[in-house]
Design an enzyme around this catalytic site. Structure first.
Site, PDB file in Angstrom:
ATOM      1  CG  MET A  81     -43.470  84.832-101.352  1.00 38.46           C
ATOM      2  SD  MET A  81     -43.141  86.365-100.461  1.00 38.46           S
ATOM      3  CE  MET A  81     -43.142  85.767 -98.743  1.00 38.46           C
ATOM      4  CG  ASP A 133     -51.036  93.934-100.566  1.00 46.86           C
ATOM      5  OD1 ASP A 133     -50.587  95.064-100.779  1.00 46.86           O
ATOM      6  OD2 ASP A 133     -50.634  93.210 -99.629  1.00 46.86           O
ATOM      7  CE  LYS A 138     -44.872  95.636-100.837  1.00 45.75           C
ATOM      8  NZ  LYS A 138     -43.629  96.429-100.836  1.00 45.75           N
TER       9      LYS A 138
END
Length: 258
Positions: A175, A36, A58
């Site tokens: 996030m 990742d 990602k």
């Protein structure tokens, strides 16, 4: 046919010293690694010299490798007899889509192992010298994403704020920087504007930055500081300990991640 196996490995928040021994052994024995975007180069360097390394970035808000393609790559490599490591930032089962990958692989008859890693939400507050739970300040903690998939309304921040206030919970928001204004507005329906907040970018890495502010000033403080992804937002009274930890760094250094 003699299939290989797939191991989902949590690389932690970035600091290579925070890898578990089990994670390190898995990386060192891999023949194929799907890595990742948030995994540090220092951790990838533990892979064997002959291993094939595939970067499958990602990251929210950026161009990403489609999830279906990643699952296809893992399946193909395992069927070729490879020892596949899916190397993920943080923990595979905390906002890492590990559950989807495990289901897909097991449905295809592929053996899967999961190795936990330290999630960035924990590393972020520990790096500031404060806990996520505290007998006086927080009776529990909620890990929640601030990024909903397309077509999903996402988290009910108003309901969560009311619950956090009544149950004395710490909120750890992953996030959430890009949606900070909406999150702030909705949380203010159930939490006081004076509620303390910390925002930590790149937890555990040398580039780590953080701010402490209040819920009433959250979005503006993020903008003024220029904080961006990857960042974790921590909301709750436990943040009151940040100033104390900063005033007594020698006393709190053993509790810090970085």
């Amino acid at each position: 046919m003699n299939h290989g196996k797939v191991t989902l490995v949590g690389a932690g928040p970035g600091d290579p010293e925070l890898l578990t021994l089990k994670a390190l052994k898995a990386i060192q024995s891999a023949s194929v690694l799907l890595v990742d975007d948030l995994v540090s180069d220092e951790i990838v360097a533990f892979a064997p010299a002959g291993a094939r390394i595939v970067h499958v970035g990602k990251r929210g808000g950026c161009k990403s490798t489609p999830q279906a393609f990643i699952e296809k790559l893992m399946l193909m490599a395992a069927r070729e007899g490879e020892s596949v490591v899916r190397l993920k930032g943080g923990d595979p089962f905390i906002f890492g889509r590990g559950g989807e990958e495990v289901e897909h692989l097991r449905a295809a008859g592929i053996a899967v192992e999961v190795i936990n890693g330290i999630t960035s939400g924990l590393a972020a507050v520990t790096s500031l010298g404060v806990p996520l739970t505290h007998r006086e300040h927080a009776h529990g903690v909620v890990f929640v994403t601030g990024h909903a998939k397309p077509g999903d309304e996402g988290t009910d921040w108003r309901a969560l704020a009311a619950t956090a206030h009544s149950a004395r919970l710490t909120l750890v928001i992953y996030m959430g920087v890009s949606g900070a204004e909406r999150i702030q507005s909705d949380l203010l329906t159930g939490l006081p504007a004076t509620t303390l907040v910390a925002v930590v970018q790149s937890a555990s890495l040398p580039s780590q930055r953080h701010i402490t502010t209040t819920l009433g000033e959250l979005a503006q403080a993020i903008k003024q500081a220029g904080l961006a992804s990857p960042s974790v937002i921590v909301v709750g009274d436990v943040i009151s300990g940040v100033a104390l930890a900063a005033a007594h760094p020698d006393a709190s250094k053993n509790a810090r991640v970085a």
